[in-house]
Design an enzyme around this catalytic site. Structure first.
Site, PDB file in Angstrom:
ATOM      1  N   ASP A 168       0.823  -1.157  -0.074  1.00 31.13           N
ATOM      2  CA  ASP A 168       0.040  -0.153   0.018  1.00 31.13           C
ATOM      3  C   ASP A 168       0.859   1.232   0.047  1.00 31.13           C
ATOM      4  OD1 ASP A 168      -1.290  -2.225   1.544  1.00 31.13           O
ATOM      5  OD2 ASP A 168      -2.952  -1.109   1.259  1.00 31.13           O
ATOM      6  N   ASN A 234      -6.796  -3.648  -4.343  1.00 29.47           N
ATOM      7  CA  ASN A 234      -7.952  -3.076  -4.920  1.00 29.47           C
ATOM      8  C   ASN A 234      -7.704  -1.770  -5.745  1.00 29.47           C
ATOM      9  OD1 ASN A 234      -7.421  -2.501  -2.005  1.00 29.47           O
ATOM     10  ND2 ASN A 234      -8.787  -0.944  -2.290  1.00 29.47           N
ATOM     11  N   HIS A 329     -11.613  -2.562   7.161  1.00 36.85           N
ATOM     12  CA  HIS A 329     -11.768  -3.779   6.088  1.00 36.85           C
ATOM     13  C   HIS A 329     -11.783  -5.272   6.908  1.00 36.85           C
ATOM     14  CE1 HIS A 329     -10.597  -1.026   2.961  1.00 36.85           C
ATOM     15  NE2 HIS A 329      -9.242  -1.009   3.799  1.00 36.85           N
ATOM     16  N   HIS A 358      -4.005  -0.171   6.598  1.00 42.30           N
ATOM     17  CA  HIS A 358      -2.905   0.696   6.618  1.00 42.30           C
ATOM     18  C   HIS A 358      -2.252   0.863   8.018  1.00 42.30           C
ATOM     19  CE1 HIS A 358      -5.025   2.294   3.039  1.00 42.30           C
ATOM     20  NE2 HIS A 358      -4.436   1.487   2.580  1.00 42.30           N
TER      21      HIS A 358
HETATM   22 FE   FE2 Z   1      -5.982  -2.218  -0.455  1.00 41.49          FE
END
Ligand code: FE2
Length: 465
Positions: A168, A234, A329, A358
């Site tokens: 990320d 994603n 998430h 994150h």
């Molecule tokens: Fe992601």
């Protein structure tokens, strides 16, 4: 009662309360006491030095490499030329050799809404020697650019090898700190295992694909010199029907190639490679994984192929984590876990690395595979055949830190901290690997979290004891 004795009793009660409170909160492992200062993460402006295109007409930019075959004797070299297609040849030679070799690649372009890409080059350089430094040149005339990489040692059970881990990443000022920390880490990662969500271009209006270009220029300083092993997240989907973009993964699949056919995969989103003493399986959280799907068929055939006598270390990468304890998430990957966790435990995967959340977290060795709808056994339990799950989506992207944790810390969580950073997985031999996580706010050599990892096939001992 004197005031002094009542204050002693009062202090005692407070200490007792704190003790029981800490017992409650420490139900699981450790939640770091380090609290990162809350601040905005913003993308570096387009004129930032790390985004500057190289000088020279049509000079190759966004140069990056990845493994190009199943065993580490090939490399895919990729780059972009902005003005015209230019040369699609890579000239390369091993250190000390006078003989220069050539490989010819392919060029493609794509359009995304009102954006047209530059000329994207991919060229596979094959039949390399193991454990050898190679120089390579792309571009032509005065715009030629020279880089180098070192091939891995021959695949074998006791070959030491050091992997870096970032997820990320994005392209903020924090992303830049993360990459610098990785580059300056004295443990010297040799290959990057990237767990998905690259550029975050989709956070800009109309998924501004210029931000795919800036990201490519930003990571070149590492990705041109050591392979980055790609996982799709994603933010690679770029599905935007509102602007007529209905083909998922379009920018990503044009820009980042992986050697998926070498592992009999039928799509670039799931594949495997061997590198040194590791067998790395990359899965896609965003491709169909249910029964009868291509990914499911592939993984069922793939896991039995892993020979732990040849590659003791079995590592799985996927973007969305099965086990973490942040309020972001949460349980998003639950259906994939239900599908594939029994396989990962059966084949004794050593460690699973994910991103998406994150922040940073490391799990105990646990599984949750006993449940069968009627027996009620639906809690994760300690399982020495199960992998350690590491969430490392803390590269520092534009969406900021995930600092909201479930309380109390679940038993399956060994260590968690909401800070940006990267990690190193340092394989020593067939039995031992040393894992460490490095937060951006520390010096380059500091380890924020670390553990020995014992191989599940050769030394299946409990590391937490
Ligand atoms: Fe992601």
């Amino acid at each position: 009662m004197s005031s002094s004795s009542s204050s002693v009793i009062c202090s005692f009660v407070i200490i007792l309360a704190l003790f029981f409170n800490s017992l409650l909160l420490c139900n699981g492992g450790k939640t770091s006491i380090y609290v990162r200062k809350e601040e905005k993460t913003v993308d570096m402006p387009l004129h930032s030095d790390v985004f500057q295109a190289p000088l020279g007409y049509n000079a190759p930019q966004q140069v990056h490499i990845t493994q190009g075959d199943h065993v580490g004797k090939a490399v895919i070299v990729s780059w972009v030329t902005q003005d015209e297609p230019g040369s699609n040849t890579v000239v390369y030679w091993s250190e000390g050799s006078k003989e220069k070799m050539k490989a010819v690649g392919k060029i493609s372009t794509y359009k995304y809404y009102n954006y047209t890409s530059g000329f994207i080059h991919h060229c596979t350089v094959k039949n390399l020697e193991y454990n050898t430094k190679y120089y390579y040149v792309v571009g032509e005339g005065t715009s030629m650019r020279k880089f180098w990489f070192t091939t891995p040692p021959e695949v074998g059970p006791d070959v030491p090898y050091t992997f870096g881990l970032i997820g990320d990443l994005g392209q903020t000022f924090d992303s830049n700190v993360t990459l610098t920390h990785y580059e300056k880490n004295p443990m010297n990662g040799q290959t990057m295992l990237f767990v998905g969500d690259l550029s975050y271009a989709d956070n800009h209006p109309n998924h501004d694909n210029v931000r795919w270009d800036t990201w490519g220029r930003f990571v070149e300083r590492s990705a041109a010199y050591q392979p980055w092993i790609w996982t799709t997240g994603n933010h690679e989907i770029d599905f935007a029907p509102e602007i007529g973009e209905t083909k998922p993964f379009k920018p990503y699949t044009h820009r980042y190639h992986v050697p998926y056919r070498a592992s009999q995969s039928t799509a670039p989103f799931w594949y495997s490679i061997k590198r040194a003493s590791a067998y790395i399986i990359v899965l896609s959280s965003y491709s169909a994984y249910g029964k009868y799907t291509p990914q499911n068929q592939w993984i069922e055939q793939e896991l039995p192929k892993v020979n732990r006598t040849e590659t003791p270390w079995l590592i799985v990468l996927m973007h969305s984590p099965w086990y973490h304890s942040y309020n972001y998430h949460y349980m998003e990957a639950e259906t994939m876990r239900v599908m594939y966790e029994p396989l990962l435990v059966q084949y004794k995967v050593d460690v699973v690395f994910s991103g998406h959340v994150h922040a940073y977290e490391r799990s105990e060795r646990i599984s949750n595979i006993a449940y069968n709808l009627v027996n009620g056994e639906c809690s994760p339990v300690k399982d020495l055949s199960a992998p350690i799950y590491i969430t490392i989506g803390d590269g520092g992207n534009i969406e900021g830190i995930a600092n909201n944790m479930t309380v109390p810390q679940p038993e399956y969580s060994a260590y968690r901290e909401a800070s940006f950073g990267h990690a190193i997985f340092d394989i020593k031999n067939r039995t031992h690997a040393y894992y460490s996580w490095h937060r951006n706010h520390d010096g380059y050599a500091v380890q924020g979290d670390s553990t020995w990892v014992f191989n599940r096939f050769w030394h299946p001992v409990d590391e937490s004891q």
